[in-house]
Design an enzyme around this catalytic site. Structure first.
Site, PDB file in Angstrom:
ATOM      1  N   ASP A  54     -33.277  19.447   4.092  1.00  0.00           N
ATOM      2  CA  ASP A  54     -32.075  19.936   3.433  1.00  0.00           C
ATOM      3  C   ASP A  54     -32.224  19.885   1.915  1.00  0.00           C
ATOM      4  OD1 ASP A  54     -29.595  21.008   3.524  1.00  0.00           O
ATOM      5  OD2 ASP A  54     -28.566  19.202   4.189  1.00  0.00           O
ATOM      6  N   HIS A 112     -26.466  25.885  -0.486  1.00  0.00           N
ATOM      7  CA  HIS A 112     -26.982  25.062   0.605  1.00  0.00           C
ATOM      8  C   HIS A 112     -28.184  25.802   1.186  1.00  0.00           C
ATOM      9  CE1 HIS A 112     -22.862  23.045   1.172  1.00  0.00           C
ATOM     10  NE2 HIS A 112     -22.602  24.093   0.393  1.00  0.00           N
ATOM     11  N   ARG A 116     -24.953  14.362  15.343  1.00  0.00           N
ATOM     12  CA  ARG A 116     -23.803  15.136  15.811  1.00  0.00           C
ATOM     13  C   ARG A 116     -23.585  14.864  17.293  1.00  0.00           C
ATOM     14  NH1 ARG A 116     -25.203  20.919  12.734  1.00  0.00           N
ATOM     15  NH2 ARG A 116     -25.238  20.017  10.630  1.00  0.00           N
ATOM     16  N   HIS A 147     -29.844  21.156  -1.865  1.00  0.00           N
ATOM     17  CA  HIS A 147     -28.685  21.825  -2.474  1.00  0.00           C
ATOM     18  C   HIS A 147     -29.000  22.099  -3.933  1.00  0.00           C
ATOM     19  CE1 HIS A 147     -27.024  19.884   1.097  1.00  0.00           C
ATOM     20  NE2 HIS A 147     -26.220  20.934   1.130  1.00  0.00           N
ATOM     21  N   CYS A 160     -24.538  17.616   2.725  1.00  0.00           N
ATOM     22  CA  CYS A 160     -24.017  18.231   1.498  1.00  0.00           C
ATOM     23  C   CYS A 160     -23.017  17.377   0.711  1.00  0.00           C
ATOM     24  CB  CYS A 160     -23.465  19.622   1.775  1.00  0.00           C
ATOM     25  SG  CYS A 160     -22.874  19.940   3.413  1.00  0.00           S
ATOM     26  N   LYS A 167     -23.668  33.135   4.412  1.00  0.00           N
ATOM     27  CA  LYS A 167     -25.039  32.651   4.439  1.00  0.00           C
ATOM     28  C   LYS A 167     -26.005  33.744   4.894  1.00  0.00           C
ATOM     29  CE  LYS A 167     -24.265  30.607   9.028  1.00  0.00           C
ATOM     30  NZ  LYS A 167     -24.310  29.378   9.836  1.00  0.00           N
ATOM     31  N   GLN A 191     -32.964  17.009   8.762  1.00  0.00           N
ATOM     32  CA  GLN A 191     -32.998  18.335   8.148  1.00  0.00           C
ATOM     33  C   GLN A 191     -33.891  18.335   6.914  1.00  0.00           C
ATOM     34  OE1 GLN A 191     -28.700  18.782   7.475  1.00  0.00           O
ATOM     35  NE2 GLN A 191     -28.694  20.473   8.933  1.00  0.00           N
TER      36      GLN A 191
END
Length: 634
Positions: free
Chosen positions: A382, A510, A362, A384, A333, A464, A380
């Protein structure tokens, strides 16, 4: 004179305080026999708890929403009592309810064996038949510490010492066994019939590796034998479907010590990965997303500015270069905001949807790593969305439609929806959180979707929606998310020019559908038992000859299929066709294409599915058409 309102709306009036047990007895012996506990004004209590004022009452039975919870809670005590009877020197520590069962941790000089589990099981059945009353009573903290110290239960006493001194504690007694517990519990041990002790594992006292290693006994408990049998069957199926075993058998991926938690993808596994990636790329393009790519290593100051360093610093890998500290990105992000910030944005351009197949890392504890399901390096799906507050509802609605479409194509129809609300540690004003949480609830309500709330489970920057899938074994996997963030864009100086020519801060949504490729592929492997649908199968077809006479024709058929873009293997080995088919069934090839003399003479092929279904004899052109149509239909 309390007035008791039952679940069906019936009202009962009493001259004095009453218990749920007395109300159940008055209604009838059938309900009294089935009763386990009660809900009084929504609070779960024992059947013997006095009801002094007007109240709404629901009798909890094994079939009620909280029935299994009460059974499993009480079953943990039953197991602890049995252990203490058989092994008096063992100390009991903590024994909570968990999903599908319970466990209890014991301090024992000798490890429990499989034979011990059988003995404990028999003792539990014996205690259940004794029909011991389960009675609640209270003590002060200091009284409880003294009580358990006299019992030789120093671990239990240690737990109690951490409780505030003025707190009154509840304890439960059944026969000679007493335990600290909030309850509620079943009225007597005869209610505890359907269970199985599953395994023994090690667990550190209070989860600290510096403390003693305890013995943890896991068990499962159900309301009837059929439910237990079904659960054990699902466990057997899960064992057969373990993605780690199938991954090795199908030659999809591996892990090794030199890179813990990092996946080594083999060509077969990588073909699944790429098929999913290309599919997602097409879906994103059709829905107005712009695909970007951002660096894997970014200066640490960006993570401090975004707030991630404060919240996730211990989980981030970092590296120093030329006296500057960098972090390997744990999420995408903040980097997406940097792309958005390049160039002045007008309200006319919003919403802007930026998507990335972002490589993240991570520092997960080594003990938590689990195949593809829990890794340190992952990608991911991912994205946004930068939008105005007025655009949130429409964007969330569009995303839900896209998510449903994607999950259906992967074979998932049953979705659970939850809204995770503000956590204790968070950024942003209460008004922002109010608006963000309401926007998500309104979006689900507008779709007519039932949802439940997870209080305090939101991200530090916003609430979320969590989208969880149910697989074929009824297991629940949380995958997709949609988060509303009023904070991070401002922290990272994202702006747009509104209709009045003024600078405003956009809202940042997100969102992810799969979650991570690695985990989602693990879920898919187990859901399909490795038998991937044709569009995902690493080997979509294998062409096999019966004798050497058909070798040239088999090569021709395989070539035609490959030219159509299909993933095809050719097996010309001098082996019996039954042996070949068995081998390719085990390796999960989707279609088995067999050619013999008759097929060769008629320019045809014999086709079987991976599960042994005979799809008949057809021309190569018809086979190609069938495969294209099957893939298009997902």
């Amino acid at each position: 004179m309390p007035v008791i309102t039952l679940a069906d709306g019936t009202e009962k009036k009493y001259d004095q305080q009453v218990t749920a047990e007395q109300v159940a007895a008055e209604i009838g012996p059938g309900l009294l026999n089935a009763a386990l506990a009660a809900e009084v004004n929504g609070e779960l209590v024992d059947l013997t708890t006095p009801i002094k004022d007007d109240a709404e009452l629901n009798i909890v039975t094994a079939k009620s929403e909280h029935g299994l919870e009460v059974i499993r809670h009480s079953m943990a005590h039953l197991m602890a009592q049995a252990v203490k009877r058989l092994f008096p020197k063992v100390q009991v520590t903590i024994g909570p309810v968990i999903e599908n069962g319970f466990y209890y941790d014991f301090s024992s000089e000798e490890p429990f064996t499989e034979d011990d589990l059988k003995k404990i099981t028999e003792e539990m059945r014996k205690i259940a038949k004794e029909k011991l009353p389960v009675e609640r009573f209270e003590m002060t903290r200091d009284e409880a510490v003294e009580f358990f110290n006299k019992q030789g239960e120093v671990y239990k006493a240690e737990i109690i010492r951490d409780i505030p001194q003025d707190e009154i504690l509840s304890l439960y007694r059944q026969g000679e066994f007493t335990d600290l517990c909030r309850g509620p519990h079943v009225p007597n041990t005869s209610k505890l019939k359907v269970f199985k002790l599953m395994k023994v594992a090690g667990a550190y006292w209070r989860g600290d590796s510096n403390n003693e290693m305890l013995q943890r006994i896991y068990g499962t408990a159900w309301s009837d034998k059929k439910d237990l049998k079904d659960y054990l069957h699902r466990l057997e199926e899960a064992e057969k479907r373990d993605h780690r075993k199938l991954g090795k058998r199908m030659d999809l991926f591996h892990f090794q010590e030199e890179a813990p938690g990092m996946v080594f993808w083999h060509d077969q596994g990588w073909s699944i990965y790429q098929a999913i990636k290309q599919y997602m790329r097409q879906k994103l393009g059709m829905n107005g997303y712009r695909e970007i790519n951002t660096p894997s290593i970014v200066e640490y100051t960006l993570w401090e500015k975004s707030g991630h360093a404060d919240k996730f610093g211990d989980d981030m890998f970092s590296v120093e270069s030329e006296h500057r500290m960098y972090a390997v990105k744990p999420m995408n992000c903040p980097c997406h905001v940097q792309v958005y910030n390049q160039g002045l944005k007008s309200y006319r351009e919003l919403p802007i949807r930026l998507a990335e197949f972002g490589s993240c890392h991570r520092n997960e504890p080594s003990g938590a790593l689990h195949g593809l399901m829990r890794v340190r390096g992952f990608v991911q799906d991912d994205a946004h969305i930068f939008c105005t507050e007025a655009q949130i509802a429409e964007e969330v609605g569009r995303f839900i439609d896209l998510l449903h479409d994607v999950y259906a194509d992967f074979g998932f129809k049953d979705i659970i929806y939850r809204i995770s609300t503000r956590p204790e540690k968070r950024v942003g004003s209460e008004e922002d959180w109010d608006r963000a949480e309401k926007s998500l609830a309104d979006a689900l309500d507008a779709k007519g979707i039932a949802w439940e709330e997870l209080p305090g489970e939101g991200a530090f920057y916003g609430p979320k929606i969590e989208f969880s899938l149910k697989d074929c074994l009824e297991r629940v996997w949380q995958c997709g998310t949609m988060q509303v963030d009023f904070s991070m864009p401002g922290r990272l100086e994202a702006t747009y020019i509104d209709e009045a020519g003024e600078k405003q801060v956009p809202v940042m949504l997100h969102r992810a559908i799969l979650g991570s490729f690695e985990r989602f592929i693990g879920i898919l492997i187990e859901h399909h038992a490795g038998n991937m649908p044709l569009w995902l199968a690493p080997t979509q077809a294998v062409v096999m000859n019966i004798t050497d006479q058909q070798s040239e024709y088999a090569e021709k058929v395989a070539g035609l299929l490959k030219n159509q873009g299909f993933r095809v293997n050719l097996d010309l080995r001098n082996e019996k066709i039954g042996y070949k088919i068995r081998q390719h069934t085990l390796s999960k090839a989707n279609l088995h294409i067999v050619v013999g003399n008759q097929e060769m003479e008629n320019n045809q092929v014999s086709v079987r599915s991976h599960d042994g279904q005979d799809l008949g004899v057809m021309s190569v052109d018809d086979l190609i058409g069938m495969m294209h149509q099957t893939i298009a239909d997902k």
